[in-house]
Design a protein around this motif. Structure first.
Motif, mmCIF file in Angstrom:
data_model
loop_
_atom_site.group_PDB
_atom_site.id
_atom_site.type_symbol
_atom_site.label_atom_id
_atom_site.label_comp_id
_atom_site.label_asym_id
_atom_site.label_seq_id
_atom_site.Cartn_x
_atom_site.Cartn_y
_atom_site.Cartn_z
ATOM 1 N N ARG A 69 18.581 83.120 58.654
ATOM 2 C CA ARG A 69 19.908 82.866 59.213
ATOM 3 C C ARG A 69 20.211 83.893 60.299
ATOM 4 N NH1 ARG A 69 23.392 81.700 53.791
ATOM 5 N NH2 ARG A 69 23.954 83.889 54.116
ATOM 6 N N GLY A 70 20.639 83.403 61.446
ATOM 7 C CA GLY A 70 20.933 84.281 62.568
ATOM 8 C C GLY A 70 19.713 84.704 63.351
ATOM 9 N N LYS A 71 18.521 84.251 62.939
ATOM 10 C CA LYS A 71 17.281 84.603 63.643
ATOM 11 C C LYS A 71 16.562 83.348 64.127
ATOM 12 C CE LYS A 71 16.420 88.849 60.947
ATOM 13 N NZ LYS A 71 17.503 88.726 59.943
ATOM 14 N N ALA A 72 16.230 82.442 63.221
ATOM 15 C CA ALA A 72 15.519 81.227 63.601
ATOM 16 C C ALA A 72 16.444 80.305 64.391
ATOM 17 C CB ALA A 72 14.998 80.506 62.359
ATOM 18 N N SER A 73 15.865 79.603 65.363
ATOM 19 C CA SER A 73 16.668 78.676 66.167
ATOM 20 C C SER A 73 16.626 77.254 65.618
ATOM 21 C CB SER A 73 16.164 78.681 67.619
ATOM 22 O OG SER A 73 14.770 78.389 67.671
ATOM 23 N N ALA A 74 15.597 76.921 64.846
ATOM 24 C CA ALA A 74 15.470 75.603 64.219
ATOM 25 C C ALA A 74 14.551 75.750 63.014
ATOM 26 C CB ALA A 74 14.907 74.577 65.198
ATOM 27 N N ALA A 75 14.736 74.890 62.018
ATOM 28 C CA ALA A 75 13.909 74.993 60.815
ATOM 29 C C ALA A 75 13.953 73.693 60.032
ATOM 30 C CB ALA A 75 14.379 76.153 59.934
ATOM 31 N N LEU A 76 12.923 73.502 59.209
ATOM 32 C CA LEU A 76 12.894 72.447 58.195
ATOM 33 C C LEU A 76 11.846 72.814 57.166
ATOM 34 C CD1 LEU A 76 10.120 71.148 59.245
ATOM 35 C CD2 LEU A 76 11.511 69.351 60.228
ATOM 36 N N ASP A 77 11.797 72.068 56.061
ATOM 37 C CA ASP A 77 10.720 72.290 55.100
ATOM 38 C C ASP A 77 9.657 71.220 55.306
ATOM 39 O OD1 ASP A 77 12.233 70.172 53.931
ATOM 40 O OD2 ASP A 77 11.401 70.668 51.959
ATOM 41 N N ILE A 78 8.407 71.593 55.101
ATOM 42 C CA ILE A 78 7.280 70.694 55.338
ATOM 43 C C ILE A 78 7.035 69.892 54.066
ATOM 44 C CG2 ILE A 78 4.869 70.518 56.015
ATOM 45 C CD1 ILE A 78 5.167 73.383 57.191
ATOM 46 N N SER A 79 7.431 68.626 54.096
ATOM 47 C CA SER A 79 7.246 67.765 52.937
ATOM 48 C C SER A 79 6.285 66.620 53.217
ATOM 49 C CB SER A 79 8.596 67.202 52.472
ATOM 50 O OG SER A 79 9.248 66.512 53.528
ATOM 51 N N ASP A 80 6.232 66.153 54.462
ATOM 52 C CA ASP A 80 5.420 64.988 54.804
ATOM 53 C C ASP A 80 4.283 65.312 55.768
ATOM 54 O OD1 ASP A 80 6.966 63.196 53.248
ATOM 55 O OD2 ASP A 80 8.474 63.132 54.825
ATOM 56 N N GLY A 81 3.914 66.583 55.870
ATOM 57 C CA GLY A 81 2.835 66.994 56.746
ATOM 58 C C GLY A 81 3.339 67.767 57.945
ATOM 59 N N LEU A 82 2.602 68.791 58.359
ATOM 60 C CA LEU A 82 3.023 69.677 59.440
ATOM 61 C C LEU A 82 3.276 68.918 60.736
ATOM 62 C CD1 LEU A 82 3.414 72.616 60.519
ATOM 63 C CD2 LEU A 82 0.986 72.558 61.109
ATOM 64 N N LEU A 83 2.352 68.063 61.139
ATOM 65 C CA LEU A 83 2.492 67.369 62.416
ATOM 66 C C LEU A 83 3.723 66.470 62.429
ATOM 67 C CD1 LEU A 83 -1.201 66.364 63.184
ATOM 68 C CD2 LEU A 83 0.122 68.205 64.238
ATOM 69 N N GLY A 84 3.874 65.681 61.387
ATOM 70 C CA GLY A 84 5.007 64.774 61.331
ATOM 71 C C GLY A 84 6.331 65.505 61.263
ATOM 72 N N ASP A 85 6.400 66.552 60.448
ATOM 73 C CA ASP A 85 7.670 67.261 60.294
ATOM 74 C C ASP A 85 8.001 68.080 61.530
ATOM 75 O OD1 ASP A 85 8.453 66.261 57.819
ATOM 76 O OD2 ASP A 85 7.192 67.673 56.734
ATOM 77 N N CYS A 86 7.000 68.687 62.165
ATOM 78 C CA CYS A 86 7.283 69.397 63.413
ATOM 79 C C CYS A 86 7.776 68.435 64.486
ATOM 80 C CB CYS A 86 6.029 70.135 63.895
ATOM 81 S SG CYS A 86 5.739 71.696 63.020
ATOM 82 N N GLY A 87 7.343 67.188 64.400
ATOM 83 C CA GLY A 87 7.854 66.189 65.323
ATOM 84 C C GLY A 87 9.365 66.026 65.223
ATOM 85 N N HIS A 88 9.922 66.248 64.030
ATOM 86 C CA HIS A 88 11.382 66.158 63.861
ATOM 87 C C HIS A 88 12.083 67.285 64.615
ATOM 88 C CE1 HIS A 88 10.606 63.018 61.067
ATOM 89 N NE2 HIS A 88 10.222 63.802 60.078
#
Length: 322
Positions: A203-222
């Motif tokens: 919090r206050g450092k990262a500009s965007a985030a999510l948890d990887i549930s469906d694979g790195l490539l697919g989730d990074c696409g979000h």
């Protein structure tokens, strides 16, 4: 055994259902009442887990109870939220007392580890499925979202990738491996640990985030889509565990890391000035690429050449592969 007796015996009496900070009213009424301090948002996420789709059936109910709550709680970590409470909707083919007792123990084990309180839910008869809704709290303006990544920032993950995907053939009984390999991989599948402390740290450092549930490539696409940027991933920088590498070699391990699901690590974009501080508190954080101008997710080899993307993560309603 009736529905209300089932709830009373196996869930309402569990330690995780005894209320606590932030829970004004828990199980036993038409609604739960949660206290959220002034100046904070309530973070809410819902997951459905279906037998034969999200977990093998049959399986160990204790492990299933742990896993079901962990994968939902990971969404709170991804938002930088402090865990508060959860509800459970449980559809069962039959009221098997031994199964329920083991499931409730696993659920309670993970709930207490994540400081979550069970505050309600529902039970019904039908094919086995679990509905989890988790609640957390986060100061206004501090929640981590998928939008906000800026060109030039780092793309990071919260630890090794691909272990749960590597474990899946072991879970399904399709192959066997030495205990030194199988044990850590199976632990990552059945007992994922939501990265709650990392979420708070970001919090206050990262500009965007999510948890990887469906694979790195697919989730990074979000993240790329929500932030309207491109994400460049360096294949050589993927953090891979020794167990995963020993199971099938580097190429198979990379495939698991890129396209396999169920990692429940955080993926996030970070201004470079924050990296040393984040890694000092969370040494497993690995830089795997950068944010760039453009769109989509791009994969590069050790010479900087762009690679064709392998098959992306699981989609419930994706195009047929027949």
């Amino acid at each position: 055994m009736g529905e209300f007796e089932l709830i009373r015996r196996f869930f309402a009496a569990a330690p995780c259902a005894q209320g606590g900070e932030g829970v004004a009213l828990g199980i036993g009424d038409d609604c739960a009442l949660l206290d959220v301090p002034s100046g904070e948002h309530l973070a809410v996420s819902t997951d459905t887990l279906v037998a034969g789709v999200h977990f093998p059936d049959p399986c160990d109910p204790f492990l299933l109870g742990q896993r079901a709550l962990a994968v939902s709680t990971s969404d709170l970590a991804a938002m930088g939220a402090t865990p508060l409470a959860f509800t459970l909707s449980l559809t069962l083919p039959a009221a098997d007392e031994a199964w329920l007792q083991a499931f409730a123990r696993g659920l309670n084990h993970m709930a207490q580890a994540c400081a979550l309180r069970l505050v309600g839910g529902d039970t019904t008869r039908g094919p086995l499925s679990l509905g989890m809704t988790v609640f957390g709290r986060v100061p206004r303006g501090s929640a981590l979202t998928r939008a906000g990544a800026q060109p030039g920032e780092l793309l990071c993950v919260g630890g090794s990738l691909g272990d749960a995907a590597g474990a899946l053939p072991l879970v399904l009984g399709e192959r066997v491996a030495a205990a030194s390999i199988a044990k850590p991989l199976l632990a990552r599948y059945w007992s994922p640990q939501p990265q709650l402390e990392l979420g708070l740290l970001l919090r206050g450092k990262a500009s965007a985030a999510l948890d990887i549930s469906d694979g790195l490539l697919g989730d990074c696409g979000h993240i790329a889509k929500a932030s309207q940027v491109a994400l460049h991933i360096d294949r050589t920088r993927l953090p891979l565990s020794e167990a995963l590498l020993s199971l099938g070699g580097r190429q198979a391990a990379e495939q698991c890391a890129l396209s396999g699901g169920d990692d429940y690590r955080l993926a996030f974009t970070l201004p470079e000035r924050h990296l040393a501080d984040v890694q000092a508190h969370w040494p497993d954080v690995a830089v795997i690429g950068r944010v760039a101008i453009g769109e989509g997710v791009h994969l590069y080899d050790e010479q900087g050449g762009e690679l064709s993307l392998p098959e992306r993560g699981y989609q419930h309603f994706g195009p047929s592969r027949d």
